[in-house]
Structure formats: C-alpha cells, structure tokens
Design a protein around this motif. Structure first.
Motif, PDB file in Angstrom:
ATOM      1  N   ASN A  85       0.844  -1.198   0.000  1.00 13.08           N
ATOM      2  CA  ASN A  85       0.000   0.000   0.000  1.00 13.08           C
ATOM      3  C   ASN A  85       0.880   1.250   0.000  1.00 13.08           C
ATOM      4  OD1 ASN A  85      -1.768   2.119   0.502  1.00 13.08           O
ATOM      5  ND2 ASN A  85      -3.097   0.862   1.785  1.00 13.08           N
ATOM      6  N   PRO A  86       0.908   2.012  -1.071  1.00 15.61           N
ATOM      7  CA  PRO A  86       1.809   3.169  -1.167  1.00 15.61           C
ATOM      8  C   PRO A  86       1.446   4.311  -0.227  1.00 15.61           C
ATOM      9  CG  PRO A  86       0.304   3.149  -3.020  1.00 15.61           C
ATOM     10  CD  PRO A  86       0.087   1.854  -2.289  1.00 15.61           C
ATOM     11  N   LEU A  87       0.220   4.316   0.311  1.00 16.77           N
ATOM     12  CA  LEU A  87      -0.187   5.409   1.191  1.00 16.77           C
ATOM     13  C   LEU A  87       0.327   5.251   2.617  1.00 16.77           C
ATOM     14  CD1 LEU A  87      -3.896   6.030   0.088  1.00 16.77           C
ATOM     15  CD2 LEU A  87      -1.878   7.402  -0.438  1.00 16.77           C
ATOM     16  N   LEU A  88       0.803   4.040   2.957  1.00 14.58           N
ATOM     17  CA  LEU A  88       1.247   3.804   4.329  1.00 14.58           C
ATOM     18  C   LEU A  88       2.399   4.715   4.734  1.00 14.58           C
ATOM     19  CD1 LEU A  88       1.002  -0.068   4.684  1.00 14.58           C
ATOM     20  CD2 LEU A  88      -0.359   1.672   5.855  1.00 14.58           C
ATOM     21  N   LYS A  89       3.238   5.087   3.794  1.00 12.38           N
ATOM     22  CA  LYS A  89       4.374   5.939   4.158  1.00 12.38           C
ATOM     23  C   LYS A  89       3.937   7.366   4.483  1.00 12.38           C
ATOM     24  CE  LYS A  89       5.564   6.864  -0.702  1.00 12.38           C
ATOM     25  NZ  LYS A  89       6.638   6.726  -1.712  1.00 12.38           N
ATOM     26  N   TYR A  90       2.665   7.690   4.180  1.00 12.65           N
ATOM     27  CA  TYR A  90       2.165   9.035   4.467  1.00 12.65           C
ATOM     28  C   TYR A  90       1.230   9.073   5.680  1.00 12.65           C
ATOM     29  CZ  TYR A  90       3.643   9.636  -0.398  1.00 12.65           C
ATOM     30  OH  TYR A  90       4.359   9.661  -1.562  1.00 12.65           O
ATOM     31  N   THR A  91       0.948   7.936   6.273  1.00 13.34           N
ATOM     32  CA  THR A  91      -0.049   7.907   7.336  1.00 13.34           C
ATOM     33  C   THR A  91       0.390   8.725   8.550  1.00 13.34           C
ATOM     34  OG1 THR A  91      -1.379   6.498   8.788  1.00 13.34           O
ATOM     35  CG2 THR A  91       0.880   5.787   8.360  1.00 13.34           C
ATOM     36  N   LEU A  92      -0.591   9.357   9.207  1.00 15.37           N
ATOM     37  CA  LEU A  92      -0.344  10.147  10.417  1.00 15.37           C
ATOM     38  C   LEU A  92      -0.690   9.359  11.675  1.00 15.37           C
ATOM     39  CD1 LEU A  92      -1.779  13.603   9.266  1.00 15.37           C
ATOM     40  CD2 LEU A  92       0.617  12.911   9.409  1.00 15.37           C
TER      41      LEU A  92
END
Length: 374
Positions: free
Chosen positions: A16-23
């Motif tokens: 999941n490429p969005l995991l590196k942006y999670t807060l």
C-alpha cells in the motif's frame, strides 16, 4: 472459512503506497504544532491562516494592514521580530517611511532591490523556512501578490498558493495584499483581479470598497468573500487621506468605525491645553510600562477627547536625551519594541506642567496652541 481475527499478511501492507504518508500515532506531535486560530490583525486576519486582502490602488490596504500590525505588536499578539513585511511594490520614499516606522517595533522589512532581494527569491525562502522549521509562529505580509506570481496564470498561481498552504501547515501565518479588477460588478462593488484559485486555495479573503466619510475621512469597508474561521462578514476602517501627513500620523489616524461616520477625531475639545495633554502623556509613560507610540496616542486621545494627531505631535516634540529640552526618550525593550521612558522625575514633570507658568520660556510656544492643529 478464514479467521476474521487474523492479521493481514505483512506483504499486503507493504504494497500500500499510502502507508508511508499515514499520520497514525502522530496526534501528540500534530497538537503541539497546531496554531490556535485567533484574531491577529484586527478581526480580519487569524493566526495559522492564509488571508488575501484585495483593493484598488490607494484604497488604504497597506495602511490598514500596518496599523493593525502595530496594534497587534503593542497588545502582545505577536512579537515584531516574528514579522516579515515583504514590500515589492513601492517607491524608495515609501520603503524608507515603512522602515522608519516598523523599525520601532522590531519588524523585518524586506524590499525589492535592497540587500540583494528580488521578488522571485521569496518562494525559495519560504520553502527554506518550512524545511528548517523556522516558519512556526512567523507572520509574512506580502505587498503585493502580483509581484510574487502571475495572478492571471492558473498554473503559476496554484504552485505559489501550494507553497503558502505548506507554510501555514508548518505553523506560519500569511497575509497577502492584492489588487481588484478595473471593472466593478453589477452592484458597483470591487471584484478580485486574478484566477479563482487564489481565493479558493487560501483560508480567508476580503475585498475593500472605499467611500468618503465625514470631515474628509476615507472609509474602507472590508467585505468577506471566503472564510475558514470566525471572522466578520464586514468590517470598516476610517483614516485620513491628507497628503501632507507624515506616514506615522496617517497610521495613527486609522481606526475601526461603523462605516458611516469619521470616528475618533470627529469631535475634538480644542479648549484642552497642551500642558494637560503633556501631563497625561507623562503619567501614561510613567505608569504604562511597555506601551508603544500608537497605543499611547490612542489612549490619551480617547481619554482627553482630543485628536490623535495633536497628541502625536506633542509626544514627538519632547522625545530626546537632553533633560533641558526633552521629557522622555526612546528605549528598546524585549522583542525589539521601542517604548518611552521619562528622563525627568515624574513629580518634577507634573509640577512644572501644572504650574501657572508652565515650562520655561524656551518651551512656551507649544503650550500656546489654541486652534485646530490640522
């Protein structure tokens, strides 16, 4: 049948490429960085927001902004050292006037053509503030918007407002002054000049319409066009447009009004003697602590029902370091704020100013004032 309580395979999470942006797990840090949105400049510009103030030329947008800035510094809303006024649309005399006034409050003035600064360097400077963590708590005032990007270009404007958005998210506050269109709307009101992205991408937007008030005052009415926060629909300021006024005198003339009358300087008591005003000034400086020039002037003018211009004239006449000629001097306090300090004992000053003879003959001329100082 699969076990619903089983955790997904780690390999699926990694895809999941969005995991590196999670807060996730960053709530405490975000709360620490969050800026409370409260009035900073008047009631129209809130901390932690990007605001644009649009007006036709010579409508008073810079004057009102700087008057509200000085009020914010004097009342402790912000330190002058945390403010950068970027002046990219001015004459050499205009730059000099603003530096002279804002130096007293520790405000940084950055101007086109001075110290190697060019308007095109602003974006990279803001980027560096964001990157180095120095944006937090800072106020940027941009004068004017069109000098830093092309307001009619959608692509350029979107890129610039994206930088502003990241500056605000990093804890900064930004107010940009901008121009209105040459043509008004169907109701004769001013409209913003530029692509809609400017208003769409910022938090708050006001447009100024100008009308003549009583006694030669000019009324600037700010009408809200976009908001994210508790700001008024409309707010009006009155000021004196007389060309012979010094810049500090014109700044001092700015005050909030109901939009119909000229406000604070309309009804003046010309029977009040100058020595009465000087006594009030001496007592204000003695008891007032760290109060700036405009705060003192507003307070005395309101209390004694005299014009702010008259109070300012007397305050400036007796500032200096010679006890034989002057009553008070400038000193620099914390945060770079210039304040007044008596150079004569308060009892000696009040006795002299209240005595029948007043001050010595070398100072008598100012006390003979009987008419309108305008």
């Amino acid at each position: 049948m699969s076990d619903p309580s089983a955790k997904p395979a780690p390999s699926l999470k990694k895809k999941n490429p969005l995991l590196k942006y999670t807060l996730q797990g960053q709530a405490a840090k975000l709360e620490e960085m969050a800026i409370e949105q409260k009035p900073l400049l008047g009631s129209f510009c809130l901390t932690g927001q990007g605001t644009v103030l649009c007006a036709p030329p010579n409508a008073g947008k810079t004057l009102i902004t700087l008057a509200m800035l000085i009020e914010a510094i004097e009342t402790g809303r912000i330190a002058g050292s945390d403010v950068f006024y970027v002046d990219a649309d001015d004459t050499t005399q205009g730059v000099a006037d603003k530096v002279r006034v804002l130096d007293e409050y520790g405000v940084h003035v950055v101007a086109e053509g001075y110290q190697g600064f060019k308007a095109r360097l602003l974006t990279s400077a803001i980027e560096e503030m964001i990157r180095e963590g120095t944006a937090n708590g800072k106020l940027l005032i941009l004068d004017t918007f069109k000098k830093f990007t092309q307001p009619m270009s959608k692509s350029e404007t979107s890129g610039f407002t994206e930088v502003i958005r990241r500056f605000v998210l990093a804890g900064g506050t930004l107010l940009s002054l901008a121009h209105t269109n040459k043509h008004t709307d169907a109701n004769g009101k001013n409209v913003f000049a530029g692509v809609s992205d400017i208003i769409d991408d910022l938090d708050c937007a006001y447009v100024i319409d100008v009308q003549d008030g009583r006694d030669g005052k000019r009324i600037a009415q700010l009408t809200n066009k976009k908001r994210r926060g508790n700001v008024p629909d409309k707010v009006a300021y009155a000021y004196s447009p007389e060309p012979e006024l010094s810049y500090i005198a014109r700044l001092t003339s700015v005050h909030e009004t109901d939009g119909y009358d000229g406000g604070a300087d309309d009804v003046l008591d010309y029977k009040t003697q100058d020595n009465e005003i000087l006594q009030a000034l001496a007592l204000s400086i003695h008891h007032g602590g760290e109060r700036g020039k405009m705060e003192i002037v507003r307070s005395i003018a309101d209390h004694d029902k005299v014009s702010k211009r008259r109070v300012l004239k007397l305050l400036e006449k007796y500032v200096g370091e010679d006890p034989d000629k002057h009553f008070w001097q400038y000193v620099v306090r914390a945060r770079g704020l210039h304040v007044f300090e008596l150079i004569r004992p308060i009892d000696d000053l009040t006795d002299m100013l209240s005595s029948p003879g007043g001050p010595d003959e070398s100072q008598n001329s100012v006390f003979s004032f009987q008419g309108d100082p305008r």
